[in-house]
Structures are given as structure tokens and as C-alpha cells.
Motif scaffolding. Structure first.
Motif, short mmCIF file in Angstrom:
data_model
loop_
_atom_site.label_atom_id
_atom_site.label_comp_id
_atom_site.label_asym_id
_atom_site.label_seq_id
_atom_site.Cartn_x
_atom_site.Cartn_y
_atom_site.Cartn_z
N VAL A 51 42.58 -3.35 11.97
CA VAL A 51 41.27 -3.69 11.41
C VAL A 51 40.38 -4.11 12.57
O VAL A 51 40.79 -4.90 13.43
N VAL A 52 39.15 -3.58 12.58
CA VAL A 52 38.18 -3.96 13.60
C VAL A 52 36.89 -4.38 12.91
O VAL A 52 36.34 -3.64 12.09
N SER A 53 36.44 -5.60 13.23
CA SER A 53 35.18 -6.11 12.71
C SER A 53 34.11 -5.93 13.79
O SER A 53 34.26 -6.42 14.91
N ILE A 54 33.04 -5.21 13.45
CA ILE A 54 32.02 -4.84 14.43
C ILE A 54 30.83 -5.79 14.33
O ILE A 54 30.30 -6.05 13.24
N HIS A 55 30.39 -6.28 15.49
CA HIS A 55 29.27 -7.22 15.55
C HIS A 55 28.46 -7.00 16.82
O HIS A 55 28.84 -6.23 17.71
N ALA A 56 27.33 -7.71 16.89
CA ALA A 56 26.55 -7.84 18.12
C ALA A 56 26.08 -9.28 18.16
O ALA A 56 25.74 -9.86 17.14
N ASP A 57 26.05 -9.87 19.34
CA ASP A 57 25.82 -11.30 19.49
C ASP A 57 24.34 -11.66 19.46
O ASP A 57 23.47 -10.79 19.55
N GLY A 58 24.07 -12.96 19.37
CA GLY A 58 22.70 -13.47 19.37
C GLY A 58 22.58 -14.65 20.31
O GLY A 58 22.08 -15.70 19.92
N ALA A 59 23.03 -14.49 21.55
CA ALA A 59 23.01 -15.57 22.54
C ALA A 59 21.68 -15.54 23.31
O ALA A 59 20.77 -14.77 22.99
N ASP A 60 21.57 -16.36 24.34
CA ASP A 60 20.34 -16.44 25.13
C ASP A 60 20.13 -15.20 25.98
O ASP A 60 21.09 -14.51 26.36
#
Length: 317
Positions: free
Chosen positions: A195-204
């Protein structure tokens, strides 16, 4: 995804586990060196941050999204260089025939319309967290939820060509959610091989690069990750290595100590999984240079291929 909300709190400060990091770094060194060279060639801004502690909270109102070709919602029609298969498309014959892969596209495009539902607390074993969040977005309004679905469709196409049976936790086909505990349950009930959960971050801004999140060993309440820690690390290391090689992206400069690997015990999607599972943060949507990649259809195809090749390598052993 931003480190805010159900699966997005900042990692707690911890002493470095030198032996584990050494092993992880050694596994990624050849690919990471190439990734860094390409990364520097693109003009890396440097400026390591504080492990996502200053992450931006996602907006609760729908962002304005430009109508470029790359921004068309993923669907059954071809976009850029990828064709999105329908959910019911049969798996082809291939080396992964008989294998089940669950893809978990982070967040849901409609979550912002259902704040009461997604703010409901669910038990993740170690504590209680919100059901889900809206996710983050680029400064120009390209949402994480839209990014994750697009990459998920591309990834499904690639895996089905290898013969895998591919299932989604959501495909923009429900009004909100699912909650993080249900996302884990979907993979468990499917008896997924990965299982792979796909995301993109919201850092500085200035905090760049990808990282793969691995499950820590947890045995509290409904959470018991002991049996999946080792295979999940194998899956994560293979995905990280292939992601560097295919996309040219560098490992995160703000978490993971340059390995591209982070271990956490505060994520319900990992804590409640009984099958090998990892998260991947493909880049930082709040950094303009990373955002330029994340909003490119050609780069998203590379991202899908990098993730796919890591999964194929893991499943073939």
C-alpha cells in the motif's frame, strides 16, 4: 501534505538512530548522489528548515485553480503522456499477476465542504486524531488532493500493465474522506501486498525534496505494526531509490537527515495497517521550485514511474 491535522502533526524531536540511518543512507547513496547532482543543476535554493514545524495550515475554502492543460482533473481521457485507466479496468498478464496493490490518494477534493465530518476524531492506536484534512496547495492554488489523484491514476496504469490488481481508497467519487482509519482498513481488507499513500508536503519555502514515511513499531490499542515494520522499510527504501533515479529529485533537506526516509508513529494510516505500507511526500508544494515540478504533467508521470518501479522491485523481491 501539510504536517497539520490527522496524519500531519510535526514529528516529535528524537535522538538520531545512527545505525538505522546509516543502513538507510547506504541503500540510497548511489541514487541520491545522482539526484543531488541533478537537483543542484536545477538551482537548489538550500536553506534547510526545522523538520516541518512551520508548516502552513491548509485553507478551508476552495482555492482558485488555473485552467492549464496540466491542471485538468485526472479521468478516463489521456492527460499529458499518461492514460488513466478506469477503476474497473482488468489487470493485464504480467510479472505482478496475482499481486494486489492499494493506492491511497491523500485527502479528498471535497473535504473542504465537510469540515464537521473530517474534524471528527478517530482512534489511531497511539492517540485520537481528526478523520482527515483538506490537504495543502501550491501558492497558485493547485491542490494536494488534485495532485495525489493525478499521480494515483498514472501509477495505476503502470502497475496494471505489470499485471497487478490495483485498488484505490478513494477516487474523488465520494463527498468526503475516507477517514485515516478507514483508509488503513481498505488496504487490510484487500489483503494488499503493498500500500502506498501519495502526498505532497506544505512546509516552508526553501525546504525541498521528497521523503518516504515508514511505520514505527507500535503496539497500542488497535495498532500493532510489529509484523509490517521490516517489509514496509524494504518497500520504502526501494521506492525512495527509484524515485531519486527516475525523477532526479533529491531527498528532503528538512527531514530524514538526507536519506529520504522518515519513521513515524503518529500516523493512523500506518499505525492501523496490517499490510506493508508507506507514505510518500513527493515534494513541497509551498516551495516555488518544487511546485514547478509538482504542477508539471511530465514530472508527475516521472513521479508515478519512480513509485511504480519501487513497488515492482519490492513485489518481485
Amino acid at each position: 501534505m501539510s504536517y497539520v491535522g490527522p496524519d500531519f502533526d510535526p514529528p516529535q524531536p528524537r535522538r538520531p538512530h545512527r545505525r538505522a540511518l546509516t543502513v538507510a543512507a547506504a541503500a540510497l547513496v548511489p541514487g541520491a548522489v545522482l539526484g543531488w547532482v541533478l537537483y543542484e543543476a536545477m538551482g537548489d535554493s538550500g536553506g534547510a528548515g526545522g523538520a516541518g514545524n512551520a508548516a502552513v495550515r491548509p485553507s478551508q475554502t476552495p482555492p482558485t485553480i488555473s485552467a492549464t492543460n496540466d491542471d485538468k482533473p485526472p479521468g478516463p481521457t489521456p492527460t499529458d503522456d499518461a492514460t488513466a485507466d478506469s477503476t474497473s479496468a482488468p489487470a493485464a498478464s504480467g510479472p505482478l499477476k496475482g499481486k494486489v496493490v492499494v493506492i491511497d490518494p491523500g485527502h479528498n477534493p471535497n473535504n473542504f465542504q465537510h469540515t464537521a465530518e473530517i474534524n471528527r476524531k478517530v482512534n489511531i492506536g497511539t492517540n485520537w486524531k481528526e478523520c482527515d484534512t483538506t490537504g495543502t496547495s501550491t501558492n497558485d492554488g493547485y491542490t494536494e488532493a488534485k495532485f495525489t489523484l493525478d499521480v494515483a491514476h498514472r501509477l495505476r496504469t503502470l502497475l496494471q500493465k505489470q499485471g497487478a490488481t490495483v485498488k484505490f481508497t478513494q477516487d474523488g467519487d465520494r463527498s468526503w474522506g475516507p477517514c485515516v482509519d478507514e483508509r488503513a482498513e481498505i488496504g487490510n481488507k484487500a489483503h494488499a501486498d503493498a500500500v502506498v499513500s501519495i502526498h505532497a508536503d506544505g512546509a516552508d519555502t526553501g525546504q525541498r525534496g521528497f521523503h518516504v514515511i515508514l511505520p514505527a513499531k507500535v503496539s497500542e490499542g488497535a495498532a500493532n505494526t510489529g509484523p509490517i515494520v521490516t517489509p514496509s522499510r524494504d518497500l520504502g527504501e526501494r521506492i525512495a531509490g527509484s524515485f531519486v533515479r527516475v525523477t532526479g529529485s533529491a531527498p528532503s533537506n528538512y527531514v530524514g537527515d538526507g536519506t529520504g526516509l522518515v519513521t513515524r508513529k503518529d500516523l493512523g494510516g500506518l499505525n492501523l495497517s496490517t499490510v506493508p505500507k508507506v507514505f510518500i511526500e513527493c515534494g513541497n508544494m509551498r516551495d516555488t521550485k518544487d511546485a514547478a515540478q509538482l504542477t508539471s504533467g511530465a514530472w508527475r508521470q516521472k513521479a508515478a514511474r519512480g513509485i511504480s518501479e519501487g513497488i515492482v522491485s519490492f513485489l518481485r523481491g
